[in-house]
Design an enzyme around this catalytic site. Structure first.
Site, PDB file in Angstrom:
ATOM      1  N   CYS A   1     -10.226  -3.322   5.602  1.00  0.00           N
ATOM      2  CA  CYS A   1      -9.186  -1.839   5.652  1.00  0.00           C
ATOM      3  C   CYS A   1     -10.135  -0.797   5.685  1.00  0.00           C
ATOM      4  CB  CYS A   1      -8.369  -2.043   4.531  1.00  0.00           C
ATOM      5  SG  CYS A   1      -7.713  -3.661   4.196  1.00  0.00           S
TER       6      CYS A   1
ATOM      7  N   HIS B   1      -9.893   2.961   7.204  1.00  0.00           N
ATOM      8  CA  HIS B   1      -8.898   3.764   6.179  1.00  0.00           C
ATOM      9  C   HIS B   1      -9.842   4.358   4.862  1.00  0.00           C
ATOM     10  CE1 HIS B   1      -5.124   3.083   8.128  1.00  0.00           C
ATOM     11  NE2 HIS B   1      -5.341   1.996   8.291  1.00  0.00           N
TER      12      HIS B   1
ATOM     13  N   CYS C   1      -1.642  -5.349  10.556  1.00  0.00           N
ATOM     14  CA  CYS C   1      -3.192  -4.803  10.112  1.00  0.00           C
ATOM     15  C   CYS C   1      -4.422  -5.996  10.306  1.00  0.00           C
ATOM     16  CB  CYS C   1      -3.472  -4.062   8.950  1.00  0.00           C
ATOM     17  SG  CYS C   1      -2.810  -2.435   8.819  1.00  0.00           S
TER      18      CYS C   1
ATOM     19  N   ARG D   1       3.757  -4.117   8.213  1.00  0.00           N
ATOM     20  CA  ARG D   1       2.525  -3.300   8.550  1.00  0.00           C
ATOM     21  C   ARG D   1       1.173  -3.774   8.231  1.00  0.00           C
ATOM     22  NH1 ARG D   1       0.617  -0.264  12.346  1.00  0.00           N
ATOM     23  NH2 ARG D   1      -0.846  -2.221  12.273  1.00  0.00           N
TER      24      ARG D   1
END
Lengths: 103, 209, 272
Positions: free
Chosen positions: C181, C185, C233, C229
């Site tokens: 992630c 991010h 991802c 979501r």
């Protein structure tokens, strides 16, 4: 009957602002599914909005309108407490009418 | 040393190596990962979930490894560098340009897998600004506009560029950039085409404004 | 100067101005594109199709369904049976009756099973299909927390365990592209192509993002919940598909909501 739409109408200055959110797949007839088969066309073709029996908006829609269309427009001659009716008919002959009281 | 002792030593080393490769960083997380992906095949586990040394270290250190760890990663990743057998480091820049725009390939699962045979690309534009005419470019990595115009395309520059795409962590430990060659995502020919996209003077990346 | 000459001069000035503006636009292509996207988003905010899902969700909440013929109106979402207002702002959280930390979907499924007699398979059928029952129910529940600050409890040992695990998972790199992630991010002001990326290590970014979920995604013609979501991802990271409602997905949500603590929910949002 098709899924309900959300209609709001409010006096704004010397016009009435109408907003209608319609629930509809609006299939163009050009998309394919996972198996490669064409998904048949299914879209709203006619939208008619009336107030006190008078047509205040008439629209002929095609395949360029997106799914779950949102329509917003103004008309003159409406007053608080009166009713606005939004009606649509689609390419399969299905239809839906919903109304709102002007606030 | 007796044969038995030597074998025991080898087995012990192998066990240690496999436990570090399984990512001994956090047993709480491991259990949670195993539960979430209980239906993954052994192949999927090996190719997508198991962590190699660099991945495990970079995860543990949150991509900011201390100097000794960074040096360790640099060394291990440098050792993986491979140049193409035919020695061609620069390929066809137009083929490279296409690869730079392809972001599909490799998606699995029930919901939206790629159809079999869906092309893989470098998806370079996800992270890099490249040819000036392509507005939809990301910025997770630095701009590569004019890459070849600024650096020339000597054999040394071709080699550096090829190796960087092959394994970015051989130059920058815990880089966000995927190790395209080392992980087998792109073939040597595809990497050479991307090198050309970056270095060929005729490439759109190097077109004057 | 005659009127005709004035007119010609005006046209010349306009032509020059537009030529200058075209050059400026070419060099500011990125800003222009971002600007147009901003205008598009503003246009979309009025008349969010998520409202249709909210209406459907509320109807499903009140409807007597399943083998027992009960509605969901006695479902406890963490603030007591039937209390929907404010529940989403405090999910995920630990539930004593199931002995685990649950997100909105997971809790709704528990209620569909316990109150209405559905099997878990029936309750989760086609959960990811646009317009699914779960999508509608989560949209309804989330919308009843609009305007309230996100504040998930982390004091129970199980909540703390998943909070820590969520943080670890955020940085876990694996797969053929070495993604975690954090790859996308963990830095400010980044974007993939032209899609801006929130930095979840930055509390302001985390708040700004978490308050917009669930959201109607125009490109999908569907409302996506946070669970939906996250599962996508993970797919984009080229990992296998995680189990729906698994601890990993709940743990990530605990961590994300914790990062976004204090943000005032705007649910439902609307996105590309």
């Amino acid at each position: 009957m098709a899924n309900p739409m959300k209609v709001r109408a409010a006096v704004d200055g010397d016009t009435v602002l109408v907003k209608a959110l319609m629930s509809h797949v609006m299939e163009t007839g050009r998309r394919t599914n996972d198996k490669g088969e064409t998904i048949p066309a299914h879209f709203i073709q006619q939208v008619t909005v009336t107030h006190k029996g008078r047509v205040v908006l008439s629209a002929q829609w095609g395949t360029s309108i997106s799914a779950n269309p949102f329509l917003s427009f103004r008309f003159r001659g409406g007053a608080k407490g009166e009713t606005v009716k939004v009606a649509w008919v689609d390419s399969k002959g299905d239809s839906r009418t919903d109304e709102a009281i002007i606030t | 040393m007796s044969v038995r002792r030597r074998l025991f030593g080898l087995v012990a080393v192998a066990m240690l190596a496999s436990s570090s490769m399984a990512g001994a960083s956090d047993s709480v997380t491991d259990a949670i990962v195993r539960e979430a992906f209980a239906t993954a095949t052994p192949e999927e586990w090996r190719d997508r979930l198991a962590q190699d040394d660099a991945q495990a270290l970079c995860s543990r250190h949150r991509n900011l490894p201390p100097p000794e760890v960074a040096a360790q990663i640099l060394e291990s990743q440098r050792a993986t560098l491979r140049l193409p057998d035919d020695g061609r480091l620069m390929g066809d820049w137009r083929a490279g340009e296409k690869l730079a725009s392809i972001g599909t390939g490799g998606h699995i699962g029930r919901i939206q897998p790629d159809p079999p045979g869906r092309a893989k690309g470098g998806n370079c534009y996800a992270c890099h600004v490249m040819a000036p005419g392509e507005v939809a470019a990301g910025n997770i990595g630095p701009s590569l506009t004019g890459y070849g115009r600024l650096r020339g395309n000597t054999p040394e520059m071709q080699r550096y560029t090829y190796e960087k795409i092959h394994n970015a962590q051989a130059f920058f430990p815990c880089s966000h950039m995927p190790r395209f060659g080392h992980n087998g995502w792109l073939t040597p020919k595809e990497i050479a085409d991307l090198v050309a996209f970056l270095l060929d003077p005729a490439s759109s990346v190097n077109a004057g404004r | 100067m005659t009127w005709r000459m004035r007119g010609l001069a005006a046209v010349a000035v306009l032509a020059a101005a537009s030529a200058v503006s075209i050059v400026a636009a070419a060099t500011d292509a990125e800003d222009h594109a971002a600007d147009e996207i901003r205008k598009y988003r503003q246009m979309l905010e009025d008349g969010n199709p998520a409202e249709l899902m909210e209406m459907k969700g509320e109807a499903l909440w009140r409807e007597a369904r399943g083998p027992t013929g009960a509605s969901l109106e006695a479902c406890d979402l963490g603030l007591g049976p039937g209390v929907v207002a404010g529940a989403y702002a405090q999910l995920p959280r630990f539930f004593a009756d199931t002995g685990r930390v649950q997100d909105t979907e997971s809790r709704l499924i528990s209620c569909m099973v316990a109150l209405q007699g559905f099997t878990p398979v029936e309750a989760t059928r086609d959960w990811y299909r646009p317009g699914s029952d779960l999508e509608a129910l989560v949209t309804y529940v989330a919308t009843q927390s609009k305007g309230m600050p996100i504040r998930v409890p982390v004091s129970h040992p199980e909540e703390a365990r998943l909070l820590a695990a969520g943080g670890e998972l955020f940085f876990r790199r694996s797969g053929p592209l070495d993604f975690s992630c954090a790859t996308c991010h963990s830095q400010d002001q980044r974007r993939i192509r032209l899609q801006d990326l929130p930095n979840f290590l930055n509390p302001a970014d985390a708040r700004a993002s978490m308050v917009t979920w669930p959201a109607y995604r125009v490109s999908q013609s569907a409302v996506w919940t946070m669970e939906r979501r996250l599962i996508d991802c993970v797919r984009q990271m080229r990992w296998p598909e995680p189990a729906f409602g698994s601890e990993a997905i709940v743990a990530l949500q605990v961590w994300l909501q914790h990062q976004g603590e204090g943000g005032e929910l705007q649910s439902p949002g609307i996105k590309r």
